[in-house]
Design an enzyme around this catalytic site. Structure first.
Site, PDB file in Angstrom:
ATOM      1  CE  LYS A 191      -1.799   3.068   1.928  1.00 39.97           C
ATOM      2  NZ  LYS A 191      -1.527   4.473   1.487  1.00 39.97           N
ATOM      3  CD  GLU A 266      13.185   1.160   9.930  1.00 43.28           C
ATOM      4  OE1 GLU A 266      13.724   2.220  10.280  1.00 43.28           O
ATOM      5  OE2 GLU A 266      13.680   0.045  10.184  1.00 43.28           O
ATOM      6  CB  CYS A 300      13.589   9.228   7.941  1.00 45.75           C
ATOM      7  SG  CYS A 300      14.666   8.046   7.111  1.00 45.75           S
ATOM      8  CD  GLU A 398      10.246  13.453  10.975  1.00 47.21           C
ATOM      9  OE1 GLU A 398       9.092  13.010  11.125  1.00 47.21           O
ATOM     10  OE2 GLU A 398      11.169  12.787  10.454  1.00 47.21           O
TER      11      GLU A 398
HETATM   12  P1  NAD Z   1       2.623   8.938   7.045  1.00 49.56           P
HETATM   13  O1  NAD Z   1       2.736   8.265   8.358  1.00 49.56           O
HETATM   14  O2  NAD Z   1       1.687  10.083   6.916  1.00 49.56           O
HETATM   15  O3  NAD Z   1       2.172   7.909   5.908  1.00 49.56           O
HETATM   16  C1  NAD Z   1       2.929   6.758   5.624  1.00 49.56           C
HETATM   17  C2  NAD Z   1       2.021   5.682   5.054  1.00 49.56           C
HETATM   18  O4  NAD Z   1       1.094   5.274   6.059  1.00 49.56           O
HETATM   19  C3  NAD Z   1       1.183   6.134   3.862  1.00 49.56           C
HETATM   20  O5  NAD Z   1       1.138   5.085   2.919  1.00 49.56           O
HETATM   21  C4  NAD Z   1      -0.196   6.352   4.476  1.00 49.56           C
HETATM   22  O6  NAD Z   1      -1.241   6.205   3.560  1.00 49.56           O
HETATM   23  C5  NAD Z   1      -0.218   5.261   5.521  1.00 49.56           C
HETATM   24  N1  NAD Z   1      -1.164   5.469   6.632  1.00 49.56           N
HETATM   25  C6  NAD Z   1      -1.573   6.630   7.181  1.00 49.56           C
HETATM   26  N2  NAD Z   1      -2.458   6.397   8.176  1.00 49.56           N
HETATM   27  C7  NAD Z   1      -2.613   5.047   8.264  1.00 49.56           C
HETATM   28  C8  NAD Z   1      -3.386   4.199   9.095  1.00 49.56           C
HETATM   29  N3  NAD Z   1      -4.209   4.682  10.044  1.00 49.56           N
HETATM   30  N4  NAD Z   1      -3.291   2.863   8.912  1.00 49.56           N
HETATM   31  C9  NAD Z   1      -2.473   2.345   7.965  1.00 49.56           C
HETATM   32  N5  NAD Z   1      -1.730   3.121   7.134  1.00 49.56           N
HETATM   33  C10 NAD Z   1      -1.784   4.461   7.287  1.00 49.56           C
HETATM   34  O7  NAD Z   1       4.109   9.347   6.644  1.00 49.56           O
HETATM   35  P2  NAD Z   1       4.571  10.225   5.409  1.00 49.56           P
HETATM   36  O8  NAD Z   1       4.175  11.634   5.683  1.00 49.56           O
HETATM   37  O9  NAD Z   1       4.144   9.559   4.159  1.00 49.56           O
HETATM   38  O10 NAD Z   1       6.169  10.076   5.492  1.00 49.56           O
HETATM   39  C11 NAD Z   1       6.993  10.928   6.216  1.00 49.56           C
HETATM   40  C12 NAD Z   1       7.406  10.284   7.528  1.00 49.56           C
HETATM   41  O11 NAD Z   1       8.085   9.050   7.279  1.00 49.56           O
HETATM   42  C13 NAD Z   1       8.400  11.122   8.326  1.00 49.56           C
HETATM   43  O12 NAD Z   1       8.042  11.097   9.674  1.00 49.56           O
HETATM   44  C14 NAD Z   1       9.734  10.385   8.126  1.00 49.56           C
HETATM   45  O13 NAD Z   1      10.686  10.601   9.133  1.00 49.56           O
HETATM   46  C15 NAD Z   1       9.264   8.973   8.074  1.00 49.56           C
HETATM   47  N6  NAD Z   1      10.267   8.113   7.421  1.00 49.56           N
HETATM   48  C16 NAD Z   1      10.974   7.240   8.202  1.00 49.56           C
HETATM   49  C17 NAD Z   1      11.962   6.438   7.618  1.00 49.56           C
HETATM   50  C18 NAD Z   1      12.746   5.458   8.450  1.00 49.56           C
HETATM   51  O14 NAD Z   1      13.337   4.568   7.859  1.00 49.56           O
HETATM   52  N7  NAD Z   1      12.768   5.569   9.749  1.00 49.56           N
HETATM   53  C19 NAD Z   1      12.203   6.533   6.251  1.00 49.56           C
HETATM   54  C20 NAD Z   1      11.458   7.433   5.491  1.00 49.56           C
HETATM   55  C21 NAD Z   1      10.476   8.219   6.100  1.00 49.56           C
END
Ligand code: NAD
Length: 505
Positions: A191, A266, A300, A398
């Site tokens: 997804k 992550e 990230c 962040e």
């Molecule tokens: P997000 O949490 O908004 O969304 C990530 C994914 O989760 C999307 O596919 C979204 O549709 C899905 N999602 C949202 N709500 C959900 C729910 N209730 N149930 C299931 N799935 C759900 O994150 P984003 O804004 O897309 O990405 C940015 C974030 O990702 C930042 O915080 C960044 O630090 C983090 N990140 C972490 C790493 C790591 O390896 N630690 C790597 C890249 C990004």
């Protein structure tokens, strides 16, 4: 790739864009409800295409296909070497399509195309790396027990795994999960983030072209609260690997508990970069600037908090001011561009609100200038927050944009305490030429990953992930292949007539 993509070349890639459907059971299919949502270009804020909007019914269909492929399809029964041929083939197809994928990813996310090209090359390597690792490491151990028993382990796949990914480096992060999941013999439902669906669609096309058995990889597009939540809740899905925001991770962990799923998290970061007075100054400066302003600051592991020793602070700030005004801001399709637009207006507003907050908290704000021809995009120029203190909100939360807070320090213990005084623990960077101090500080900073005298360079064999609010579990190397995407199973074999307790005789 030419220094600027010719209109003709760009047009031919753009004209290949179609409306996006799900990929379920080896077929591209519309959403069950027939609904779709618009995918928006961050550089123009114009619509790129329409994307199938998946919900519970679509997830159910994908889960049924993945379960059937796992239980009755050829994938799990195949010899490892046969299975790995598919992974090598996927890598080769990605290499052949590298320019198209890099361009469409830049179009979709606003990341500069020179950076998406590197990420696409890394994506192909993700498949080769895990194919090699499965061939060499997907084996158990034997435990001899005094001639009475030989106990041995084997690794089995987990079953159907759900992968939920963010928009900040979509293709690389998707392949970083898909490759070990497939290498271990699982079947997959991906997804992808709703804000960056283009390259996930290409991944489905690549998988289709590679001829994977139907149902082995399924892609369901849609929003987190509907498609994502349905994937987490589905009882046929055995594990969820998630990358995204910490707050989303918390919700997923709670929801996954109902069906007792294995999870990998992550999450976000607020990583420190520490510059001691004796470091190689120019290299530390290069790393600090690259670490926050590459990927448009949407990284990230970005070094969003830079701690600079008092003795070199003025020099560092003078250099930073020059660099910030020199960074090339503009069209993500221009290979000279270093900083592109943020993913969407909502995120643009969020990052800008933090910059306003920084002013209220007492920071001086230094910024580059967005060229007038780029004004339609979601551009936040490279931004430096001077006179920052670690307890400010802008140093604790962040921001996920091109915003670096500069914090002065004087001694080692003070900077370690400040670096650790934050809820996150993803990454950290230490710059010093004192080898003893370098190791001491690297070991004392609370983070899953530290780079000493280096920027974020990856060795795919090493564990990737964070402590505290930055995550649970590790990706990378055998940590993903054996510890998350595989189940160790032990078989106890008696080799003698050992004693058996005599009950009820
Ligand atoms: P997000 O949490 O908004 O969304 C990530 C994914 O989760 C999307 O596919 C979204 O549709 C899905 N999602 C949202 N709500 C959900 C729910 N209730 N149930 C299931 N799935 C759900 O994150 P984003 O804004 O897309 O990405 C940015 C974030 O990702 C930042 O915080 C960044 O630090 C983090 N990140 C972490 C790493 C790591 O390896 N630690 C790597 C890249 C990004």
């Amino acid at each position: 790739m030419p220094s600027k993509l010719t209109d003709q070349k760009f047009e031919s890639i753009i004209s290949s864009i179609e409306n996006i459907e799900h990929y379920i059971n080896g077929e591209f299919v519309p959403a069950y409800s027939n609904s779709s949502f618009a995918n928006i270009n961050p550089f123009t804020n114009q619509k790129i295409n329409s994307v199938a909007e998946g919900r519970e019914e679509d997830i159910k269909k994908a889960a049924a296909a993945a379960k059937e492929a796992y239980k009755n399809g050829p994938w799990g029964k195949m010899k490892v070497s046969e299975r790995m041929k598919y992974l090598y083939r996927i890598a080769d197809i990605i290499d052949q399509e590298i320019e198209r994928i890099a361009v469409l990813e830049a179009l979709d996310t606003g990341l500069p195309v020179s950076q998406t090209k590197n990420q696409t090359a890394r994506s192909a390597e993700n498949f080769r790396f895990y194919a090699r690792m499965a061939e060499s490491r997907l084996h158990g151990e034997a435990y001899q027990a005094d001639g009475e028993f030989i106990n041995y382990t084997i690794y089995k796949p987990v079953g159907v795994v759900g992968l939920i990914t963010p928009w900040n480096a979509p293709f690389m992060l998707e392949t970083w999960k898909v490759a070990p999941a497939l290498a271990a013999g699982n079947t997959v439902i991906l997804k992808p983030a709703e804000l960056s669906p283009l390259s996930a669609h290409i991944l489905a096309q690549v998988i289709d072209k590679a001829g994977l058995p139907k149902g082995v990889l399924n892609v369901v597009h849609g929003h987190g609260e509907t498609a994502g939540a349905a994937l987490v809740a589905n009882p046929d899905v055995n594990a969820i690997s998630f990358t995204g925001e910490t707050s989303t991770g918390t919700v997923i962990l709670k929801n996954a508990a109902d069906t007792l799923k294995r999870t990998s998290m992550e999450l976000g970061g607020k990583s420190p970069l520490i510059i001691f007075e004796d470091c190689e100054f120019e290299r530390a400066l290069d790393a600090a600037v690259w670490g926050i302003f590459s990927f448009n600051g949407e990284r990230c592991t970005a070094n969003s908090r830079v701690f600079v020793h008092k003795k070199v602070k003025d020099r560092f700030i003078d250099e930073l001011k020059r660099r910030v005004t020199n960074i090339k801001i503009g069209d993500p399709m221009d290979t000279e561009t270093e900083l592109g637009p943020l993913i969407n207006k909502v995120h643009f507003n969020k990052v800008n609100s933090y910059i306003e907050l920084a002013k209220k908290e007492g920071c001086e704000v230094i910024q580059g200038t967005v060229p007038s021809e780029a004004k339609a995009g979601n551009f936040v120029p490279p931004t430096v927050l001077l006179h920052a203190r670690n307890d400010m909100k802008v140093c604790q939360e962040e921001i996920f944009g091109p915003v670096m807070a500069v914090i002065e320090f004087e001694d080692e213990q003070e900077v370690i305490a400040a670096a650790n005084d934050v809820k996150y623990g993803l990454a950290g960077y230490v710059w010093t030429n004192d080898i003893k101090r370098g190791h001491r500080v690297a070991q004392a900073v609370d983070a899953g990953m530290i780079w000493l005298n280096a920027q974020n360079v990856r060795d795919l064999r090493t564990p990737f992930g964070g402590t505290k609010a930055s995550g649970i579990g590790r990706e990378g190397g055998h940590y993903a292949l054996l510890e998350f995407y595989s189940e160790p199973k032990v078989i106890h074999v008696a080799m003698s007539d050992h004693h058996i307790p005599q009950f009820g005789k």
